[in-house]
Design an enzyme around this catalytic site. Structure first.
Site, PDB file in Angstrom:
ATOM      1  N   ASP A 232       0.978  -1.056   0.101  1.00 33.71           N
ATOM      2  CA  ASP A 232      -0.096   0.052   0.044  1.00 33.71           C
ATOM      3  C   ASP A 232       0.842   1.217   0.031  1.00 33.71           C
ATOM      4  O   ASP A 232       2.207   1.103   0.302  1.00 33.71           O
ATOM      5  CB  ASP A 232      -1.034   0.082   1.234  1.00 33.71           C
ATOM      6  CG  ASP A 232      -2.153   0.932   0.941  1.00 33.71           C
ATOM      7  OD1 ASP A 232      -2.107   1.789   0.050  1.00 33.71           O
ATOM      8  OD2 ASP A 232      -3.174   0.978   1.674  1.00 33.71           O
TER       9      ASP A 232
HETATM   10  C1  BGC Z   1      -4.955   3.212   0.073  1.00 34.17           C
HETATM   11  C2  BGC Z   1      -5.109   2.370  -1.054  1.00 34.17           C
HETATM   12  C3  BGC Z   1      -5.055   2.921  -2.379  1.00 34.17           C
HETATM   13  C4  BGC Z   1      -3.612   3.781  -2.459  1.00 34.17           C
HETATM   14  C5  BGC Z   1      -3.398   4.564  -3.700  1.00 34.17           C
HETATM   15  C6  BGC Z   1      -3.920   4.317  -0.117  1.00 34.17           C
HETATM   16  O1  BGC Z   1      -4.107   5.173   0.862  1.00 34.17           O
HETATM   17  O2  BGC Z   1      -4.854   2.561   1.334  1.00 34.17           O
HETATM   18  O3  BGC Z   1      -6.260   1.745  -0.980  1.00 34.17           O
HETATM   19  O4  BGC Z   1      -5.178   1.917  -3.486  1.00 34.17           O
HETATM   20  O5  BGC Z   1      -3.552   4.719  -1.473  1.00 34.17           O
HETATM   21  O6  BGC Z   1      -4.391   5.677  -3.745  1.00 34.17           O
END
Ligand code: BGC
Length: 686
Positions: A232
């Site tokens: 993530d």
């Molecule tokens: C989220 C993810 C997301 C990523 C990119 C993170 O803050 O937890 O689910 O895909 O950001 O935007």
């Protein structure tokens, strides 16, 4: 692999910075302006990977003058209990990603609902591992059917947003395997997604993205996952430990998997074989999904097709929770006036926020002057329930009032035949709701409207379950979740019976916070206010042991002998169904019964099968073991046969690290919901 230089091998295992996500950061020249970008290797014909967040629709389309369909919440999708709807959902995502020039989706959230106030529950598929795993598995298959790489996230046990980067989830192995990880196992084995995104939180003392147990042992060895693990965004915390525990790609930048990985390889702390394994996983997934042979070709997204698909799913996803004296469906011919109250029902429907936020066509329907999407600000989509109702009831006088003044709303409601209150709960990534209560003064508004008109119907547009202190005073309740770009039409179709509701809750609605396993969310500030972005405070790690353990969701209510407000699996129809003739075949492990539509209209019933394991298993609660969505004409009946899948009802034996189907007598319950069985039987497993 043989032709790749060391630098090229390193190039694939990290993204290139925050790009368009963070103001001021460098945007790679070939980025398609999604949430992530991996630079390919031109010399070898390896394309870039352009990733877009796409939980409920493709994110960030509008700044590039692109269009994206908003689908209903994934939680709403789970309420369909319909694998073909889930596949269609994924197809829409894949089709529009491809048309917009993306070759990878970021979505497929399947974190289990242990915390019904979690700000991201609308991106997930509810509290039952088998239902959630099936829905998200079919969704990911749908994405990949469009030759776009799929992803499943957030692995694992990222079950609350409060303190998501610092919460250290304590969970024993059996519980993990039978609940949270089972949902991932089912979805991942079914879809073989290209990517699995590891989560922000810690699990048993180790960050998920450097957790050898989760990544290497369970995901790669036990589940046989052949794709790659991407972190993530900024959930990578180390080089050597992460690389050797199974992380394959750092996102979004190269703090750990750039120069420092090169050094770790030079010093032998990370082997070249491991780096090549990372690359192999990425490359084979690109080939397997066709993004090398058949790269996306940009086209204009077809908004009408998207809207039709979204509407079909929405109509299957809206749950009729309460319907006293057959108040619904409404019959336009016998009505003179309807008052619609609140929820901006005059202009549109609410959507969920955070990285799942989709841009509304024409800008936010409640604030078009301020155009685009902003983090944390509720966005309404231009699908007006009022206009849709006017179309279905052109002879009826339809009025709208905002509900800001409850007394005025009650007066108007009192002067009409029917009052419909639209109640909303905006939920978004990084913040949980401190309570199950509807925000603001909406409970009081509903109370006063219901006091003025005994024909009051409540339409909920919420991220997840809410409490309903007014439930005894209203005659009907619909849970519409965030219903997507055709939400207004779908709500109207259900209210007026153009569509017979068939959805069932994929999540328990508790009466109050006090009935939940954790009445208060761990990590909330003393004032019980969500500490926004608490996750950025890296110094306040805290432990969280979910007290319900194995008894997640409806199982908790059973073992605690607590009556929920609405049980898992509950959902009403405009027709009636009758179950009969149960036959359990212990040898074939098949449960058969007859289902009849005994009411006046065609409808679909989601017939549910629950089993309780023999007492030696130590699980004194029923588990969902199968279901079938059956469409029946009035008077029609059909034999339904459900074969038990041992993978869905086994227990995990920690000492042998293996699944066991405990021998003995299994209690079988078949029926309408987890708390309303129609037929009971026994199954013997030797
Ligand atoms: C989220 C993810 C997301 C990523 C990119 C993170 O803050 O937890 O689910 O895909 O950001 O935007």
């Amino acid at each position: 692999m043989q032709q790749m230089t060391l630098d090229e091998k390193l190039q694939l295992v990290h993204g290139t910075g925050w790009g368009v996500l963070r103001e001021g950061s460098q945007v790679p020249a070939r980025s398609n302006h999604g949430a992530g970008f991996m630079l390919g290797i031109d010399r070898l014909g390896i394309p870039d990977i352009n990733l877009a967040d796409s939980a409920v629709g493709v994110r960030m389309a509008a700044p590039d003058s692109r269009y994206a369909t908003l689908l209903p919440s994934v939680l709403g999708l789970a309420a369909t209990w319909d694998n073909s709807a889930a596949h269609l959902y994924g197809e829409v995502l894949g089709r529009e990603l491809r048309a917009q020039g993306f070759n990878m989706s970021i979505g497929g959230g399947v974190d289990l609902t242990r915390e019904p106030r979690n700000g991201r529950n609308f991106e997930y598929a509810g509290e039952d591992p088998v239902l959630a795993g099936n829905i998200v598995g079919h969704l990911a298959l749908g994405v990949q059917s469009q030759r776009v790489m799929g992803d499943i996230k957030h692995y694992a046990i990222n079950d609350q947003e409060t303190g998501r980067s610092v919460v250290d989830v304590q969970m024993d192995e059996r519980t993990m395997r039978e609940t949270d990880l089972l949902a991932f196992e089912i979805a991942i084995k079914m879809a073989q997604p290209a990517g699995v995104m590891c989560s922000y939180n810690l699990v048993n003392g180790e960050h998920a993205c450097e957790n050898d147990y989760l990544l290497d042992r369970v995901l790669k060895k036990d589940f046989g996952f052949r794709g790659w693990v991407l972190s993530d965004w900024e959930a990578t915390h180390s080089t050597v430990k992460s690389a050797n525990s199974g992380l394959d790609q750092e996102m979004p930048g190269e703090d750990f998997f750039g120069g420092s990985l090169k050094q770790a390889i030079a010093s032998g702390q990370v082997s070249m074989a491991r780096l090549e394994d990372m690359d192999h996983r990425i490359l084979r997934s690109m080939f397997a999904n066709g993004v090398v042979d058949d790269p996306p070709v940009r086209r204009v997204v077809d908004p009408f097709r998207g809207k039709d698909d979204s509407r079909r799913i929405a109509e299957e996803s809206i749950v009729l929770l309460k319907n006293n004296s057959a108040q619904l469906p409404l019959r336009a011919a016998s009505l003179h006036s309807i008052t619609l109250i609140g929820g901006h029902a005059d202009v549109g429907v609410l959507s969920g926020g955070g990285s799942a936020q989709v841009d509304a066509p024409g800008g936010n329907a409640i604030d078009p002057a301020h155009g685009g999407t902003q983090w944390g600000k509720p966005v309404y989509f231009p699908s007006s329930p009022m206009k849709a109702i006017q179309r279905l009831a052109s002879s009826v006088s339809i009025r709208y009032i905002s509900g800001d003044d409850p007394a005025a709303a009650a007066r108007m409601a009192g002067a009409s035949d029917i009052a419909i209150v639209f109640a909303t709960q905006y939920m978004t990534e990084s913040v949980d709701s401190p309570t199950l209560s509807l925000p603001g003064q909406q409970d009081a508004l509903i109370q006063s409207v219901a006091a003025a008109n005994s024909h009051t119907i409540v339409v909920l547009e919420t991220g997840g379950p809410v409490s309903m202190p007014w439930i005894g005073s209203v005659s009907g309740v619909l849970e519409a979740w965030y219903p997507g770009i055709a939400g207004g039409e779908a709500i109207a179709d259900i209210l007026f019976g153009a569509v017979n509701p068939s959805a069932k809750l994929p999540i328990t609605f508790a009466k109050s916070d006090a009935d939940l396993p954790s009445p208060r969310i761990a990590g909330m500030t003393a004032e019980n206010k969500p500490r926004r972005e608490l996750n950025e405070d890296r110094h306040t790690s805290f432990k969280m042991s979910y007290p319900e353990g194995l008894a997640v969701g409806y199982r908790w209510f059973e073992v605690q002998h607590r009556q929920p407000l609405f049980a898992f699996g509950h959902g009403l129809s405009y027709t009636t169904f009758k179950y009969s003739d149960l036959a359990v075949d212990s040898v074939a492990r098949t449960v058969r019964f007859r289902l009849a539509n005994t009411g006046p209209v065609a409808g679909a019933e989601v017939a549910q099968l629950y089993v309780t394991l023999p007492s030696a298993a130590g699980e004194p609660f029923q588990r969902l073991a199968g279901w079938q969505r059956v469409e029946l004409e009035p008077g029609e009946s059909r034999t339904v046969s459900i074969k038990l899948d041992p993978a869905w009802i086994s227990t995990f034996d920690v000492s042998s690290h293996a699944w066991k189907l405990p021998p003995g007598e299994y209690r079988v319950a078949v029926g309408y919901s987890s708390d309303e069985a129609a037929l009971h039987g026994k199954l013997l497993i030797r």
